[in-house]
Design an enzyme around this catalytic site. Structure first.
Site, mmCIF file in Angstrom:
data_model
loop_
_atom_site.group_PDB
_atom_site.id
_atom_site.type_symbol
_atom_site.label_atom_id
_atom_site.label_comp_id
_atom_site.label_asym_id
_atom_site.label_seq_id
_atom_site.Cartn_x
_atom_site.Cartn_y
_atom_site.Cartn_z
ATOM 1 N N HIS A 225 0.699 5.362 1.106
ATOM 2 C CA HIS A 225 0.012 6.382 1.901
ATOM 3 C C HIS A 225 0.009 7.695 1.124
ATOM 4 O O HIS A 225 1.041 8.089 0.558
ATOM 5 C CB HIS A 225 0.772 6.658 3.208
ATOM 6 C CG HIS A 225 0.868 5.509 4.146
ATOM 7 N ND1 HIS A 225 0.113 5.412 5.292
ATOM 8 C CD2 HIS A 225 1.658 4.402 4.144
ATOM 9 C CE1 HIS A 225 0.428 4.310 5.947
ATOM 10 N NE2 HIS A 225 1.377 3.674 5.265
ATOM 11 N N HIS B 137 0.836 -1.208 0.000
ATOM 12 C CA HIS B 137 0.000 0.000 0.000
ATOM 13 C C HIS B 137 0.864 1.248 0.000
ATOM 14 O O HIS B 137 1.987 1.242 0.487
ATOM 15 C CB HIS B 137 -0.942 0.020 1.205
ATOM 16 C CG HIS B 137 -0.256 -0.120 2.528
ATOM 17 N ND1 HIS B 137 0.161 -1.332 3.015
ATOM 18 C CD2 HIS B 137 0.102 0.794 3.451
ATOM 19 C CE1 HIS B 137 0.725 -1.157 4.187
ATOM 20 N NE2 HIS B 137 0.721 0.122 4.478
HETATM 21 P P1 AMP Z 1 1.754 0.639 7.348
HETATM 22 O O1 AMP Z 1 2.087 0.857 8.791
HETATM 23 O O2 AMP Z 1 2.601 1.408 6.385
HETATM 24 O O3 AMP Z 1 1.693 -0.837 7.075
HETATM 25 O O4 AMP Z 1 0.319 1.261 7.111
HETATM 26 C C1 AMP Z 1 -0.864 0.628 7.496
HETATM 27 C C2 AMP Z 1 -1.854 1.736 7.668
HETATM 28 O O5 AMP Z 1 -3.134 1.156 7.680
HETATM 29 C C3 AMP Z 1 -1.710 2.528 8.964
HETATM 30 O O6 AMP Z 1 -1.553 3.901 8.671
HETATM 31 C C4 AMP Z 1 -3.004 2.238 9.721
HETATM 32 O O7 AMP Z 1 -3.468 3.372 10.410
HETATM 33 C C5 AMP Z 1 -3.929 1.846 8.611
HETATM 34 N N1 AMP Z 1 -4.997 0.933 8.963
HETATM 35 C C6 AMP Z 1 -4.944 -0.151 9.766
HETATM 36 N N2 AMP Z 1 -6.133 -0.777 9.790
HETATM 37 C C7 AMP Z 1 -6.955 -0.085 8.967
HETATM 38 C C8 AMP Z 1 -8.313 -0.223 8.554
HETATM 39 N N3 AMP Z 1 -9.081 -1.226 9.012
HETATM 40 N N4 AMP Z 1 -8.831 0.688 7.704
HETATM 41 C C9 AMP Z 1 -8.068 1.709 7.255
HETATM 42 N N5 AMP Z 1 -6.783 1.893 7.596
HETATM 43 C C10 AMP Z 1 -6.233 1.015 8.432
#
Ligand code: AMP
Length: 144
Positions: A109, A107
């Site tokens: 951001h 993903h």
């Molecule tokens: P990373 O730490 O780069 O793997 O990013 C994962 C992101 O997903 C973090 O910024 C979390 O806040 C976000 N996240 C976790 N669970 C969910 C969810 N159910 N819906 C939307 N975002 C989420």
């Protein structure tokens, strides 16, 4: 999780893609899904993911998938810029737990950054109200 761990089909984002968990959607087509981050580091923080299962991070993703996801990320970042009028836009992407990755489905951001307003630390932002996320998603969608 290790940088080279196998893809877990039951990770949170895979569940969102399969409709087993909710999300506040910004955009979806055959290849990508974009939705609001529920722990936003800034107002309008959203994510862009490939809908295909299998890529844990940027290192193990096929190049064609990366091309599609980054083109989608550009499109949504432009809509974020047009609708929310930030002073800058940060694109972030983490590979492996030591680098800050917490969800093991590739993903990107999109973080709108506003002059004079703090960016919460990654992994340390509080939850947002769903209603606020829906209102932001609607604004972004209108600019796509
Ligand atoms: P990373 O730490 O780069 O793997 O990013 C994962 C992101 O997903 C973090 O910024 C979390 O806040 C976000 N996240 C976790 N669970 C969910 C969810 N159910 N819906 C939307 N975002 C989420």
């Amino acid at each position: 999780m290790s940088l080279h761990a196998a893809y877990d089909p039951d990770n949170i984002f895979a569940k969102i893609i399969r409709g087993e968990m909710p999300c506040v959607k910004v955009y979806e087509d055959d290849d990508i899904l974009s939705f609001m981050d529920i722990f936003p580091q800034t107002e309008g923080h959203c994510l862009v993911i490939p809908k295909a299962a299998g890529a844990t991070n940027l290192l193990d993703a096929p190049a064609e998938m990366l091309g599609t996801v980054i083109a989608g990320t550009q499109r949504i970042a432009r809509a974020v810029a047009a609708s929310l009028k930030p002073d800058g836009v940060r694109i972030a992407q983490f590979n492996g737990a030591p680098a800050g990755q917490t969800v093991y489905h590739l993903h990107f951001h999109i973080l709108p950054v506003y002059e004079g307003r703090a960016v919460a630390a990654h992994e340390n932002a509080g939850p947002a109200a769903t209603g606020e996320l829906k209102a932001l998603a609607e604004k972004i969608r209108a600019a796509l």
